[in-house]
Design an enzyme around this catalytic site. Structure first.
Site, PDB file in Angstrom:
ATOM      1  N   GLY A 178     -25.666  36.599 -77.503  1.00  0.00           N
ATOM      2  CA  GLY A 178     -26.120  37.174 -78.759  1.00  0.00           C
ATOM      3  C   GLY A 178     -25.639  38.612 -78.913  1.00  0.00           C
ATOM      4  O   GLY A 178     -25.214  39.008 -79.980  1.00  0.00           O
ATOM      5  N   GLY A 212     -29.957  44.227 -69.022  1.00  0.00           N
ATOM      6  CA  GLY A 212     -28.979  43.590 -69.912  1.00  0.00           C
ATOM      7  C   GLY A 212     -28.008  44.563 -70.552  1.00  0.00           C
ATOM      8  O   GLY A 212     -26.884  44.203 -70.870  1.00  0.00           O
ATOM      9  N   GLU A 213     -28.442  45.784 -70.763  1.00  0.00           N
ATOM     10  CA  GLU A 213     -27.618  46.697 -71.557  1.00  0.00           C
ATOM     11  C   GLU A 213     -27.081  47.900 -70.799  1.00  0.00           C
ATOM     12  O   GLU A 213     -26.010  48.415 -71.094  1.00  0.00           O
ATOM     13  CB  GLU A 213     -28.412  47.130 -72.795  1.00  0.00           C
ATOM     14  CG  GLU A 213     -28.531  45.968 -73.749  1.00  0.00           C
ATOM     15  CD  GLU A 213     -29.635  46.111 -74.774  1.00  0.00           C
ATOM     16  OE1 GLU A 213     -29.315  46.351 -75.932  1.00  0.00           O
ATOM     17  OE2 GLU A 213     -30.821  45.970 -74.418  1.00  0.00           O
ATOM     18  N   ILE A 269     -31.049  34.101 -73.658  1.00  0.00           N
ATOM     19  CA  ILE A 269     -29.754  34.232 -74.356  1.00  0.00           C
ATOM     20  C   ILE A 269     -28.579  34.040 -73.403  1.00  0.00           C
ATOM     21  O   ILE A 269     -27.434  34.268 -73.760  1.00  0.00           O
ATOM     22  CB  ILE A 269     -29.592  35.563 -75.129  1.00  0.00           C
ATOM     23  CG1 ILE A 269     -29.830  36.795 -74.243  1.00  0.00           C
ATOM     24  CG2 ILE A 269     -30.459  35.604 -76.341  1.00  0.00           C
ATOM     25  CD1 ILE A 269     -29.370  38.091 -74.922  1.00  0.00           C
ATOM     26  N   GLY A 270     -28.904  33.623 -72.195  1.00  0.00           N
ATOM     27  CA  GLY A 270     -27.837  33.388 -71.226  1.00  0.00           C
ATOM     28  C   GLY A 270     -27.956  34.334 -70.044  1.00  0.00           C
ATOM     29  O   GLY A 270     -27.176  34.271 -69.095  1.00  0.00           O
ATOM     30  N   THR A 271     -28.952  35.208 -70.115  1.00  0.00           N
ATOM     31  CA  THR A 271     -29.111  36.238 -69.094  1.00  0.00           C
ATOM     32  C   THR A 271     -29.802  35.721 -67.839  1.00  0.00           C
ATOM     33  O   THR A 271     -29.747  36.365 -66.811  1.00  0.00           O
ATOM     34  CB  THR A 271     -29.948  37.388 -69.674  1.00  0.00           C
ATOM     35  OG1 THR A 271     -31.096  36.812 -70.301  1.00  0.00           O
ATOM     36  CG2 THR A 271     -29.170  38.168 -70.700  1.00  0.00           C
ATOM     37  N   GLY A 331     -35.274  46.624 -67.396  1.00  0.00           N
ATOM     38  CA  GLY A 331     -34.245  45.737 -67.942  1.00  0.00           C
ATOM     39  C   GLY A 331     -32.856  46.065 -67.413  1.00  0.00           C
ATOM     40  O   GLY A 331     -32.574  47.201 -67.038  1.00  0.00           O
ATOM     41  N   ILE A 368     -34.856  44.502 -58.682  1.00  0.00           N
ATOM     42  CA  ILE A 368     -33.985  43.495 -59.283  1.00  0.00           C
ATOM     43  C   ILE A 368     -34.563  42.124 -58.929  1.00  0.00           C
ATOM     44  O   ILE A 368     -34.593  41.714 -57.774  1.00  0.00           O
ATOM     45  CB  ILE A 368     -32.533  43.655 -58.785  1.00  0.00           C
ATOM     46  CG1 ILE A 368     -32.001  45.057 -59.154  1.00  0.00           C
ATOM     47  CG2 ILE A 368     -31.633  42.566 -59.365  1.00  0.00           C
ATOM     48  CD1 ILE A 368     -32.042  45.420 -60.639  1.00  0.00           C
ATOM     49  N   GLY A 427     -36.991  41.709 -72.030  1.00  0.00           N
ATOM     50  CA  GLY A 427     -37.594  40.389 -71.865  1.00  0.00           C
ATOM     51  C   GLY A 427     -38.379  40.236 -70.567  1.00  0.00           C
ATOM     52  O   GLY A 427     -39.569  39.917 -70.578  1.00  0.00           O
TER      53      GLY A 427
HETATM   54 MO1  MOS Z   1     -29.743  43.836 -77.424  1.00  0.00          MO
HETATM   55  S1  MOS Z   1     -28.473  44.852 -78.702  1.00  0.00           S
HETATM   56  O1  MOS Z   1     -31.172  44.611 -77.822  1.00  0.00           O
HETATM   57  O2  MOS Z   1     -29.502  42.228 -77.811  1.00  0.00           O
END
Ligand code: MOS
Length: 762
Positions: free
Chosen positions: A257, A724-725, A484-486, A722, A649, A527
């Protein structure tokens, strides 16, 4: 220096209270913190995972939208007669016949949030290229596409504004301010005043945005590609004007996403309305080209950074004034100053922002929104400053490490940025760096070594989770969130497995359905941090009921035992002063009590409201090596060492995978990505995977990812934040800094193109 300073309240030893029974220590089964393969992996690699556009229903029709071919003006005539007569066509919907579609109410809580609150076809004004003006519905996709192409649209066309040069069209907002930065800047002898730009970027998710809408006369079932089934539902309930119980959103698997699936887009409403009108299931999958137009993008940014320092490197001022482009009707802001106010210590600082209106579709969040382009500017500027100071860039960061968050005037909950720099420098071999431009050679190539820091928010969304302990020894855990695949499915199973001490194979994870207890969005890297406390509470409640059942079931081993004397370890109900192997499997308690299952529900609040006591963020550092072959102007990123400080982690395998993916995306951001708007029609012109370049396998550097695992229980009991970013933040700056070290050319406008490197050194 605030390194290794954790402000977590440590559990206090109960000095005066003697526990009723001393707990027996024994090894507990857990997969938390262990390399764990995705539990949904086999479904995906065998093709059994059903994605949105895989859903098919009897009588299903296909919808193809018609997008405007101008980006500024008005529709003056829409001719559909010919298209309507084409084979297989059921309807051509437009503003005059689609029926009611409503606007999305303002919402700042991300519970019914849309970046484009205007419903599709709301008026005849065209404000961006590709804006939907009609939708063709037919028996097959090919028929619908042919009919959509046969719709004739006449426009009154105005010249669009898609200029990449940004000026403020909205009031300038002061986001953070301390001291008198202008005065400090004016009086400083060592200073820098530079402007950095990042282009518009398109997410380019592999799974295209899609909706399969099913309407039974009362209720909508919407199969969607969404990073937030609950938000998606709450938005569509408004747009379609139905009661909440009459709309369900399902999104079981996603092909990523990157933020583009956080909020619903107008094609969802078109599919819903078509299903409502025709009383037939309708599938609408947007094209790759449309995904450059109508489902958001990272906006272009233009950021002026002013820094001043004493000769010893101490920052005396920092000013960060940024603009991002936005559509005509919406207010999405790329929050480039996200990290600026707390990343470094300086008595004088100001961060301002404003928006620049353009004829583009609304921008939206894209992986690391704000911080990612923001850190390109500020971390490039720090590198430039280190060169002016003739100081090692790592040393410059160490000198300016703050003791507290000077923006919020709060202590850091957990900040180990210097720890990241030290470990990363060691692993990379940074002490071998010769700072002279182009001085480092290897195998006939010039090496460039650069570094940059990273930071990202660490927050929690509200979350609700339910669990069922079942009498076959399995546990079901459910929440209206999505993967979302994470690796969200997997971490749910790991947490349940840990709390009950059962193997993750015994855990069934049910996500991706808005009818489940409301879970968090997969956004903001929040998440996992969000769901952990809710899972914990749900299990505590279920275990409490289980223990009651154990004490109340005649002939059970624990019949008549006090509940307080019992606990659950390794899946066994046992007395606290005995080992779990002397207990009874939880499923046997259920069977003895003739119970099919025992349920528990847990909720946990979000962290956005209420006064903050500490500054909670994640941190990280990238060390990058590029190789430069001047004779043929070939630039490669050859090596990246990344150290991330994101607390515990939960799953190092999926975790490392997140960071590696982010590094690759950062490489794309630095060297390739950028959506170009053609100036006469305003179309995103490189709207294909052939023309919009992303990093591919051949571009991969050698990657070495490390986690500086310092748990901090501010957000949850494991101390997980988190991931992811954060891995994307700082990468582009580290690459640009390495490129400067190799070539002597400072590129301040991304992406770095070969042409940029053929010019004069700077
Ligand atoms: Mo992220 S840009 O909050 O999917």
């Amino acid at each position: 220096m605030s390194d290794n300073k954790d402000s977590n309240p440590k559990p206090k030893a109960a000095a005066n209270q003697q526990p009723a029974q001393a707990a027996v220590l024994e090894p507990k089964r857990t997969s938390v913190g262990r390399e764990t393969s995705r539990i949904d992996g086999p479904l995906k690699v065998t093709g059994k995972a059903v994605y949105t556009s895989d859903h098919n229903f009897p009588g299903m029709l296909y919808a193809v939208p018609v997008g405007a071919t101008i980006s500024n003006g008005k529709v003056t005539k829409l001719e559909t007669a010919e298209a309507e007569k084409m084979p297989g066509v059921h309807a051509i919907y437009h503003r005059g016949n689609i029926g009611e579609l409503f606007r999305v109410a303002p919402d700042s809580t991300y519970t019914a949030y849309s970046d484009e609150p205007r419903p599709p076809l709301a008026d005849d004004t065209i404000r961006y290229y590709g804006q939907y003006v009609a939708v063709a519905v037919a028996d097959t996709f090919e028929q619908a596409k042919a009919a959509a192409d046969a719709v004739k649209v006449t426009y009154q066309e105005e010249k669009p504004n898609v200029s990449p040069k940004l000026t403020a069209d909205t009031e300038v907002t002061v986001e953070s301010h301390r001291g008198d930065p202008q005065k400090a800047f004016d009086s400083a002898s060592i200073k820098l005043d530079e402007t950095y730009t990042t282009p518009s970027e398109t997410h380019n998710v592999i799974e295209l945005h899609a909706t399969v809408a099913v309407f039974d006369g009362t209720k909508f079932t919407m199969y969607e590609t969404t990073q937030g089934v609950v938000n998606h539902k709450n938005v569509l309930v408004q747009v379609l004007g139905v009661a909440p119980e009459n709309l369900q959103v399902i999104s079981k698997f996603l092909g990523s996403g990157f933020g583009s699936k956080i909020t619903p887009w107008s094609h969802c409403a078109l599919a819903g309305a078509a299903a409502r009108n025709l009383k037939r299931p309708v599938k609408l999958v947007i094209s790759r080209k449309m995904s450059f137009q109508t489902v958001g993008h990272r906006p272009r940014t233009q950021q002026r950074v002013r820094l001043s320092a004493q000769p010893d490197g101490k920052l005396t001022s920092l000013q960060h004034d940024y603009l991002s482009h936005v559509s005509l009707l919406d207010d999405y802001k790329e929050n480039c100053g996200e990290c600026t106010s707390y990343l470094y210590s300086t008595p004088n600082l100001k961060v301002t922002s404003a928006l620049s209106r353009r004829n583009v579709g609304t921008p939206t969040s894209m992986r690391g929104p704000g911080a990612v382009p923001g850190l390109f500017a500020t971390e490039s500027a720090m590198d430039e400053l280190s060169i002016k100071l003739k100081m090692d860039p790592v040393k410059l960061r160490i000198i300016n490490e703050p003791a507290i968050d000077e923006g919020l005037n709060l202590p850091f909950a957990s900040r180990h940025l210097i720890g990241c720099y030290k470990q990363g420098a060691d692993l990379f071999g940074w002490d071998q760096r010769d700072p002279r431009i182009g001085s480092m050679k290897k195998n006939g190539l010039t090496l460039g070594w650069g570094t940059a820091g990273a930071s990202w928010i660490a927050e929690r969304f509200p979350a609700e989770v339910s669990v069922l302990l079942r009498n076959d020894g399995t546990v079901r855990v459910a929440s209206a969130t999505q993967d979302i695949g994470t690796g969200t499915y997997t971490v749910f199973a790991q947490v349940v497995g840990d709390k009950l001490g059962i193997p993750i194979e015994k855990v069934e994870v049910v996500l991706g359905d808005s009818s489940l207890p409301a879970g968090p969005m997969s956004g903001g890297s929040m998440g996992i941090a969000s769901i952990i406390p809710a899972v914990s509470k749900a299990i505590e409640r279920a275990v409490d009921t289980l223990l009651t059942a154990a004490t109340k079931t005649p002939n059970s081993k624990f019949s008549g035992t006090k509940k307080a004397e019992l606990t659950v370890t390794n899946g066994q109900v046992h007395k606290k002063d005995q080992l779990s192997k002397d207990g009874v499997p939880f499923e046997r308690i259920l069977k003895e009590a003739n119970l099919n299952n025992i349920s528990g529900k847990g909720t946990s609040p979000g962290t956005f409201s209420g006064k903050k006591q500490t500054s909670v963020h994640s941190y990280g550092v990238h060390f990058v090596e590029v190789t430069w072959q001047e004779e043929i102007a070939r630039l490669r990123v050859s090596r990246v060492v990344t150290v991330i400080d994101a607390g515990k982690i939960m799953n190092p395998k999926t975790g490392r995978n997140q960071i590696e993916g982010a590094i690759v995306m950062g490489l794309g951001m630095a060297l390739f990505e950028g959506t170009d708007y053609e100036p006469t029609k305003g179309a995103p012109i490189n709207s294909s995977l052939a023309d919009y370049l992303v990093a591919v396998n051949a571009d991969m550097p050698k990657m070495d990812v490390h986690f500086l695992e310092v748990p901090n229980t501010e957000l949850n009991e494991y101390g997980a934040r988190g991931i992811g970013e954060i891995g994307l933040a700082g990468v582009a700056a580290a690459i640009a800094n390495a490129v400067h070290h190799a070539t002597g050319i400072r590129v301040r406008n991304l992406p770095i193109r070969i042409e940029d490197l053929l010019g004069e050194t700077t």
